[in-house]
Write a protein that holds these residues in place. Structure first.
Motif, PDB file in Angstrom:
ATOM      1  N   LYS A 183       2.616   6.263  -7.232  1.00  0.00           N
ATOM      2  CA  LYS A 183       1.674   7.213  -7.849  1.00  0.00           C
ATOM      3  C   LYS A 183       2.219   8.643  -7.755  1.00  0.00           C
ATOM      4  O   LYS A 183       2.116   9.413  -8.703  1.00  0.00           O
ATOM      5  CB  LYS A 183       0.300   7.106  -7.187  1.00  0.00           C
ATOM      6  N   GLU A 184       2.828   8.955  -6.615  1.00  0.00           N
ATOM      7  CA  GLU A 184       3.372  10.314  -6.428  1.00  0.00           C
ATOM      8  C   GLU A 184       4.548  10.580  -7.373  1.00  0.00           C
ATOM      9  O   GLU A 184       4.830  11.709  -7.715  1.00  0.00           O
ATOM     10  CB  GLU A 184       3.846  10.488  -4.977  1.00  0.00           C
ATOM     11  N   ASP A 215       2.721   1.565  -3.339  1.00  0.00           N
ATOM     12  CA  ASP A 215       1.780   1.969  -4.384  1.00  0.00           C
ATOM     13  C   ASP A 215       1.542   3.478  -4.340  1.00  0.00           C
ATOM     14  O   ASP A 215       1.554   4.165  -5.368  1.00  0.00           O
ATOM     15  CB  ASP A 215       0.464   1.200  -4.214  1.00  0.00           C
ATOM     16  N   THR A 216       1.373   4.014  -3.142  1.00  0.00           N
ATOM     17  CA  THR A 216       1.165   5.460  -2.971  1.00  0.00           C
ATOM     18  C   THR A 216       2.397   6.231  -3.437  1.00  0.00           C
ATOM     19  O   THR A 216       2.301   7.212  -4.178  1.00  0.00           O
ATOM     20  CB  THR A 216       0.889   5.779  -1.477  1.00  0.00           C
ATOM     21  N   TRP A 217       3.574   5.751  -3.029  1.00  0.00           N
ATOM     22  CA  TRP A 217       4.836   6.390  -3.430  1.00  0.00           C
ATOM     23  C   TRP A 217       5.005   6.340  -4.947  1.00  0.00           C
ATOM     24  O   TRP A 217       5.421   7.324  -5.567  1.00  0.00           O
ATOM     25  CB  TRP A 217       5.987   5.671  -2.716  1.00  0.00           C
ATOM     26  N   THR A 228       0.843  -1.204   0.000  1.00  0.00           N
ATOM     27  CA  THR A 228       0.000   0.000   0.000  1.00  0.00           C
ATOM     28  C   THR A 228       0.876   1.251   0.000  1.00  0.00           C
ATOM     29  O   THR A 228       0.651   2.187  -0.785  1.00  0.00           O
ATOM     30  CB  THR A 228      -0.937   0.005   1.240  1.00  0.00           C
TER      31      THR A 228
END
Length: 203
Positions: A76-77, A72-74, A69
């Motif tokens: 996208k950024e 995945d966030t990293w 999780t």
């Protein structure tokens, strides 16, 4: 087809070198592709980095969920995408993917069709890193197939070999942070900016 940059290869090997008696694993990331046109094949997908996950016990599902999780966030950024999985098995001679590797890689390939799974062969580990010590598996026809080792799977193998060797010599692996280290102390940065800097400096 996924190709490895020097940074991705270096960090995989440093992770295995830091924990020579443990199994280790991690996630490969690639730059997000622009929407492809239907005609013609796109060029190779470049695996620009990797995120070291765990050492020792690799099958802890809750921890893996937390890690995926956050990664995945990293991604996208930073306009990256989770593009594959790597693992070095605990038993030196064990160089085939096991259940853990297949499970995680299958999950990644659901979201990224060109995902690759990499198994490091620790038995061929040398300080000079003169030959690539990995097997790459591509997901074809719902099966993981081992890529022919004669296919060049690197953006620049000569550079990757030289820099990995230099970082092993200088014991850079002592500074490598994996997710286990991060969970022990949240100040530990699993994106490894220091090692990224060293790679860039040696390029």
């Amino acid at each position: 087809m996924l190709k490895l940059t020097t940074q991705a290869y270096c960090k995989m090997l440093l992770h295995a070198a830091k924990y020579p008696h443990c199994a280790v694993n991690g996630i490969l990331v690639a730059e997000k592709q622009k929407e492809k046109k239907k005609e013609g094949h796109a060029g190779p997908i470049l695996c620009v980095d990797c995120v070291p996950l765990f050492h020792g016990t690799l099958a802890l599902a809750p921890m893996l969920e937390v890690a995926l999780t956050l990664i995945d966030t990293w991604c996208k950024e930073n306009k990256y995408v989770i593009a594959g999985y790597y693992q070095a098995n605990e038993r030196i001679k064990e160089v085939r993917p096991n259940q853990v590797a297949e499970k995680v890689a299958a999950r990644i390939s659901e979201n990224f069709s060109e995902a690759a799974m990499i198994i490091l062969d620790s038995s061929r580990f040398t300080m000079g890193c003169f030959t690539p010590i990995l097997s790459i598996y591509d997901h074809l026809d719902n099966k993981w197939k081992c890529r022919d080792p004669s296919i060049d799977s690197f953006e620049d193998w000569t550079e990757a070999q030289k820099i990995t060797s230099a970082l092993l010599e200088s014991r850079s692996y002592e500074n490598l942070i994996d997710f286990d280290n991060h969970l022990d102390d949240l100040r530990n940065d699993w994106t490894n900016p220091e090692i990224n800097k060293s790679v860039l400096h040696l390029c």
